[in-house]
Design an enzyme around this catalytic site. Structure first.
Site, PDB file in Angstrom:
ATOM      1  N   LYS A 196       0.877  -1.181   0.000  1.00 24.04           N
ATOM      2  CA  LYS A 196       0.000   0.000   0.000  1.00 24.04           C
ATOM      3  C   LYS A 196       0.912   1.228   0.000  1.00 24.04           C
ATOM      4  O   LYS A 196       1.445   1.617   1.028  1.00 24.04           O
ATOM      5  CB  LYS A 196      -0.893  -0.018   1.250  1.00 24.04           C
ATOM      6  CG  LYS A 196      -2.242   0.646   1.073  1.00 24.04           C
ATOM      7  CD  LYS A 196      -2.198   2.125   0.750  1.00 24.04           C
ATOM      8  CE  LYS A 196      -1.966   2.999   1.963  1.00 24.04           C
ATOM      9  NZ  LYS A 196      -1.735   4.421   1.619  1.00 24.04           N
ATOM     10  N   GLY A 249       6.447   4.895   8.612  1.00 25.01           N
ATOM     11  CA  GLY A 249       5.637   6.113   8.620  1.00 25.01           C
ATOM     12  C   GLY A 249       5.729   6.785   9.979  1.00 25.01           C
ATOM     13  O   GLY A 249       6.719   6.635  10.714  1.00 25.01           O
ATOM     14  N   SER A 250       4.703   7.506  10.335  1.00 28.30           N
ATOM     15  CA  SER A 250       4.722   8.303  11.567  1.00 28.30           C
ATOM     16  C   SER A 250       4.521   7.426  12.802  1.00 28.30           C
ATOM     17  O   SER A 250       3.980   6.318  12.716  1.00 28.30           O
ATOM     18  CB  SER A 250       3.606   9.351  11.501  1.00 28.30           C
ATOM     19  OG  SER A 250       2.354   8.690  11.399  1.00 28.30           O
ATOM     20  N   GLY A 254       2.116   4.252  13.304  1.00 22.29           N
ATOM     21  CA  GLY A 254       2.828   3.032  13.720  1.00 22.29           C
ATOM     22  C   GLY A 254       2.154   2.389  14.927  1.00 22.29           C
ATOM     23  O   GLY A 254       1.962   1.165  14.987  1.00 22.29           O
ATOM     24  N   GLU A 272       8.900   1.238  11.417  1.00 25.20           N
ATOM     25  CA  GLU A 272      10.039   2.167  11.248  1.00 25.20           C
ATOM     26  C   GLU A 272       9.418   3.545  11.265  1.00 25.20           C
ATOM     27  O   GLU A 272       8.730   3.926  10.322  1.00 25.20           O
ATOM     28  CB  GLU A 272      10.737   1.936   9.908  1.00 25.20           C
ATOM     29  CG  GLU A 272      11.289   0.552   9.689  1.00 25.20           C
ATOM     30  CD  GLU A 272      12.508   0.261  10.533  1.00 25.20           C
ATOM     31  OE1 GLU A 272      13.111   1.213  11.058  1.00 25.20           O
ATOM     32  OE2 GLU A 272      12.840  -0.918  10.669  1.00 25.20           O
ATOM     33  N   CYS A 307      13.441  10.636   7.796  1.00 25.33           N
ATOM     34  CA  CYS A 307      13.185  10.148   9.160  1.00 25.33           C
ATOM     35  C   CYS A 307      14.359  10.434  10.084  1.00 25.33           C
ATOM     36  O   CYS A 307      14.182  10.749  11.245  1.00 25.33           O
ATOM     37  CB  CYS A 307      12.876   8.655   9.122  1.00 25.33           C
ATOM     38  SG  CYS A 307      14.081   7.719   8.177  1.00 25.33           S
ATOM     39  N   GLU A 407       8.831  16.086  15.628  1.00 24.70           N
ATOM     40  CA  GLU A 407       9.370  15.870  14.281  1.00 24.70           C
ATOM     41  C   GLU A 407       8.690  16.840  13.315  1.00 24.70           C
ATOM     42  O   GLU A 407       7.470  16.781  13.135  1.00 24.70           O
ATOM     43  CB  GLU A 407       9.112  14.429  13.833  1.00 24.70           C
ATOM     44  CG  GLU A 407       9.757  14.111  12.508  1.00 24.70           C
ATOM     45  CD  GLU A 407       9.444  12.712  11.997  1.00 24.70           C
ATOM     46  OE1 GLU A 407       8.288  12.278  12.124  1.00 24.70           O
ATOM     47  OE2 GLU A 407      10.358  12.064  11.456  1.00 24.70           O
TER      48      GLU A 407
HETATM   49  P1  NAD Z   1       2.032   8.357   7.767  1.00 29.69           P
HETATM   50  O1  NAD Z   1       2.161   7.606   9.025  1.00 29.69           O
HETATM   51  O2  NAD Z   1       1.029   9.444   7.700  1.00 29.69           O
HETATM   52  O3  NAD Z   1       1.672   7.372   6.557  1.00 29.69           O
HETATM   53  C1  NAD Z   1       2.456   6.236   6.269  1.00 29.69           C
HETATM   54  C2  NAD Z   1       1.616   5.235   5.531  1.00 29.69           C
HETATM   55  O4  NAD Z   1       0.570   4.799   6.389  1.00 29.69           O
HETATM   56  C3  NAD Z   1       0.937   5.777   4.267  1.00 29.69           C
HETATM   57  O5  NAD Z   1       0.909   4.778   3.281  1.00 29.69           O
HETATM   58  C4  NAD Z   1      -0.478   6.064   4.750  1.00 29.69           C
HETATM   59  O6  NAD Z   1      -1.456   6.025   3.729  1.00 29.69           O
HETATM   60  C5  NAD Z   1      -0.679   4.940   5.734  1.00 29.69           C
HETATM   61  N1  NAD Z   1      -1.706   5.225   6.740  1.00 29.69           N
HETATM   62  C6  NAD Z   1      -2.062   6.427   7.243  1.00 29.69           C
HETATM   63  N2  NAD Z   1      -3.078   6.278   8.129  1.00 29.69           N
HETATM   64  C7  NAD Z   1      -3.364   4.962   8.185  1.00 29.69           C
HETATM   65  C8  NAD Z   1      -4.299   4.191   8.904  1.00 29.69           C
HETATM   66  N3  NAD Z   1      -5.153   4.742   9.765  1.00 29.69           N
HETATM   67  N4  NAD Z   1      -4.330   2.856   8.713  1.00 29.69           N
HETATM   68  C9  NAD Z   1      -3.451   2.275   7.845  1.00 29.69           C
HETATM   69  N5  NAD Z   1      -2.548   2.951   7.121  1.00 29.69           N
HETATM   70  C10 NAD Z   1      -2.496   4.289   7.300  1.00 29.69           C
HETATM   71  O7  NAD Z   1       3.502   8.877   7.410  1.00 29.69           O
HETATM   72  P2  NAD Z   1       3.943   9.758   6.180  1.00 29.69           P
HETATM   73  O8  NAD Z   1       3.498  11.163   6.416  1.00 29.69           O
HETATM   74  O9  NAD Z   1       3.572   9.096   4.906  1.00 29.69           O
HETATM   75  O10 NAD Z   1       5.542   9.658   6.295  1.00 29.69           O
HETATM   76  C11 NAD Z   1       6.285  10.449   7.147  1.00 29.69           C
HETATM   77  C12 NAD Z   1       6.698   9.688   8.388  1.00 29.69           C
HETATM   78  O11 NAD Z   1       7.415   8.500   8.015  1.00 29.69           O
HETATM   79  C13 NAD Z   1       7.649  10.475   9.243  1.00 29.69           C
HETATM   80  O12 NAD Z   1       7.271  10.364  10.593  1.00 29.69           O
HETATM   81  C14 NAD Z   1       8.990   9.798   9.003  1.00 29.69           C
HETATM   82  O13 NAD Z   1       9.914   9.970  10.045  1.00 29.69           O
HETATM   83  C15 NAD Z   1       8.581   8.389   8.824  1.00 29.69           C
HETATM   84  N6  NAD Z   1       9.629   7.613   8.134  1.00 29.69           N
HETATM   85  C16 NAD Z   1      10.386   6.718   8.849  1.00 29.69           C
HETATM   86  C17 NAD Z   1      11.416   5.998   8.231  1.00 29.69           C
HETATM   87  C18 NAD Z   1      12.282   5.022   8.991  1.00 29.69           C
HETATM   88  O14 NAD Z   1      12.999   4.263   8.351  1.00 29.69           O
HETATM   89  N7  NAD Z   1      12.275   5.016  10.304  1.00 29.69           N
HETATM   90  C19 NAD Z   1      11.652   6.200   6.874  1.00 29.69           C
HETATM   91  C20 NAD Z   1      10.858   7.112   6.175  1.00 29.69           C
HETATM   92  C21 NAD Z   1       9.852   7.808   6.823  1.00 29.69           C
END
Ligand code: NAD
Length: 506
Positions: A196, A249-250, A254, A272, A307, A407
């Site tokens: 996804k 993601g966030s 997470g 992550e 990140c 962040e």
């Molecule tokens: P996000 O958490 O908003 O979204 C990440 C993914 O989750 C997207 O595909 C989104 O559609 C999905 N998502 C959102 N809400 C959901 C839900 N309720 N149920 C299921 N899936 C859902 O994050 P973002 O804004 O896309 O990315 C930025 C974040 O990612 C930052 O916090 C960044 O630090 C983190 N990040 C971490 C790493 C790492 O390796 N640690 C790498 C890259 C990004």
């Protein structure tokens, strides 16, 4: 077009390619592109211009059900999960070659989707994604079971087997590379995958899935469902036929993944998440200009949408002013807003106007908290038609301020002075995050003490952002509970099975 040829394209060439692009925004299920069951779509917009890039399938429960059913059917058939390791390795090697051969297409898709400079795609994201599939391809026949040293009347061995259908939910900041980090170990271990992509950056993931088939991968093993988090991500994470979710993601989402697992089938979840990475510059740093250069790249690279962005610059008070002056002098020429399709551009657009607004709000919060803007602080002049933010540095920051704790995920750095190494460690660790840290010192003892004492999954000494596929990538504390890259990651996509054979008698 491959990487070498893509590197010789001009801004004009890239724009011509963008004009000619016929984007594919549908789901990829069972080896073919398909519309959403209910026909819905959403608009995918170029953040640098506001122009429509594609209409993308807006997935929901029915599409996720279809993709997971396909993945499970093909997992159980053994067409991939029981394919001879050497055959699977050859397919992943071919796959890596195909990714490289399509470098220009991947670069264009991610740049149009999320606004990053095309040069970054060609120098970092694409080579790293190719390497990722090579590494996990090579790892396939290194996964071994064990015969344990047990009682004389028994033979006991442990098999390592794939999990089943793995759901990969990824962010938008490195669309192709984040997908590669999740998908490659899952496939290499013999699982089926439902990916996804982030709704902000859907397009490169479709191409990624299509090329798996071209490489000889069986249809139905690698599926993609496009759409929003709550509509497509949640049904995937809640699905009872999904054995594992690999999430990047966030922190907020997470945590939600762990809740979904508890609400459904207790699937494995690796996360992550975000960071608030400290870069510690000790007073005895040997080459301050080198530290400054890495600090500048560490917070302004990829528009700060990283990140592990080195957003907290912990600097020995005795050199803090000198450091800040050198930092601003360099950054003003090194990161200049430009057209993301121009290979000379170093600073692209933020992913969308919401992210731009969020970052600008944080800059206002920093001002309100009493921090000083040493550079930047607004929208770069001449770039107000897109979602741009100036590279910004705050000085006079303390670690209690929100700009030091939260962040921002944008090009905003904060200089926090300290007086002793102990205080530097205390400030570095005073965070919910623990993804990474940088240490700059001329004293080998200080380097090792700090590396030991800082609560983070990745430490860089006298460098920043170095790494390759052998490196475990993941966080301490709320930066996540998994490790991407590295052999540990492929093993995390398997489970052990204990087989006990009675050999008491002939
Ligand atoms: P996000 O958490 O908003 O979204 C990440 C993914 O989750 C997207 O595909 C989104 O559609 C999905 N998502 C959102 N809400 C959901 C839900 N309720 N149920 C299921 N899936 C859902 O994050 P973002 O804004 O896309 O990315 C930025 C974040 O990612 C930052 O916090 C960044 O630090 C983190 N990040 C971490 C790493 C790492 O390796 N640690 C790498 C890259 C990004």
């Amino acid at each position: 077009m491959n990487l070498t040829d893509a590197r010789s394209l001009s801004a004009k060439d890239w724009h011509a390619r963008a004009e000619a692009l016929v984007p594919e925004g549908r789901h990829f299920i069972d080896g073919v592109f398909v519309d959403s069951s209910d026909g819905r779509t959403f608009d995918d917009v170029n953040p640098a211009t506001g122009a429509l890039v594609a209409r993308v399938a807006r997935g929901g429960q029915a599409d996720v059900d279809r993709a997971v059913a396909s993945g499970l059917e093909h997992f159980r058939s053994g067409v991939w999960s029981r394919m001879a390791p050497r055959e699977r390795m050859n397919i992943l090697y071919r796959y890596a070659e195909l990714l490289e051969a399509h470098a220009a297409e991947f670069a264009l898709l991610d740049v149009l989707d999320m606004g990053k400079p095309v040069q970054d795609m060609l120098s970092a994201d694409i080579p790293a994604s190719v390497e990722c599939f090579q590494y996990f391809g090579e790892a396939i026949d290194k996964i071994e079971g064990t015969v344990t040293n047990t009682a004389d009347d028994a033979l006991h061995y442990i098999l390592r087997q794939p999990l089943g259908v793995v759901g990969c939910i990824v962010p938008w900041n490195y669309p192709l590379m984040m997908a590669a980090w999740k998908v490659a170990p899952a496939l290499a271990a013999g699982n089926s995958v439902v990916l996804k992509p982030a709704e902000q950056s859907p397009l490169s993931c479709g191409l990624l899935a299509r090329l798996f088939i071209e490489a000889g991968g069986p249809p139905g093993v690698f599926n993609v469902v496009q759409g929003y988090g709550e509509e497509a991500g949640a049904p995937l994470a809640l699905h009872n036929d999904v054995a594992k979710i690999g999430f990047t993601g966030s922190v907020e989402i997470g945590k939600q993944m762990l809740i979904y697992a508890g609400q459904s089938n207790m699937k494995r979840v690796t996360t992550e998440c975000g960071g608030k990475t400290p870069q510690i510059i000790m007073g005895d740093v040997e080459d301050i200009d080198r530290a400054v250069q890495y600090a500048v790249n560490g917070i302004f690279g990829n528009q700060g949408e990283v990140c592990n962005a080195g957003s907290r610059l912990l600097v020995d008070r005795r050199i803090a002013e000198d450091f800040s002056q050198r930092f601003t002098a360099l950054a003003q020429t090194a990161f200049v807003a430009g057209d993301p399709l121009d290979p000379a551009t170093t600073l692209g657009a933020m992913v969308n106007t919401e992210q731009q607004k969020r970052v600008l709000e944080y800059i206002d919060i920093g001002r309100g908290e009493g921090a000083e803007v040493a550079m930047g602080g607004g929208v770069p002049s001449g770039w107000d038609h897109g979602a741009y933010v100036e590279p910004t540095l705050f000085t006079g920051v303390n670690n209690d301020m929100r700009i030091a704790r939260e962040e921002i995920f944008g090009p905003v750095g904060a200089v926090i002075p300290f007086d002793t190494p102990e205080e530097a460690v205390q400030i570095a660790n005073d965070s919910i995050y623990g993804l990474a840290a940088g240490i700059w010192t001329g004293n080998v003892g200080t380097a090792h003490r700090l590396a030991r004492d800082i609560e983070a999954g990745v430490i860089w000494v006298n460098c920043f952002d170095h790494g390759d596929m052998t490196q475990p990538w993941g966080g301490y504390k709320q930066s996540g509970n998994g490790r991407d890259k590295c052999f540990e990651s492929i093993v995390a996509h398997t489970q052990s099975k204990s087989v006990w054979v009675d050999i008491a008698q002939y």
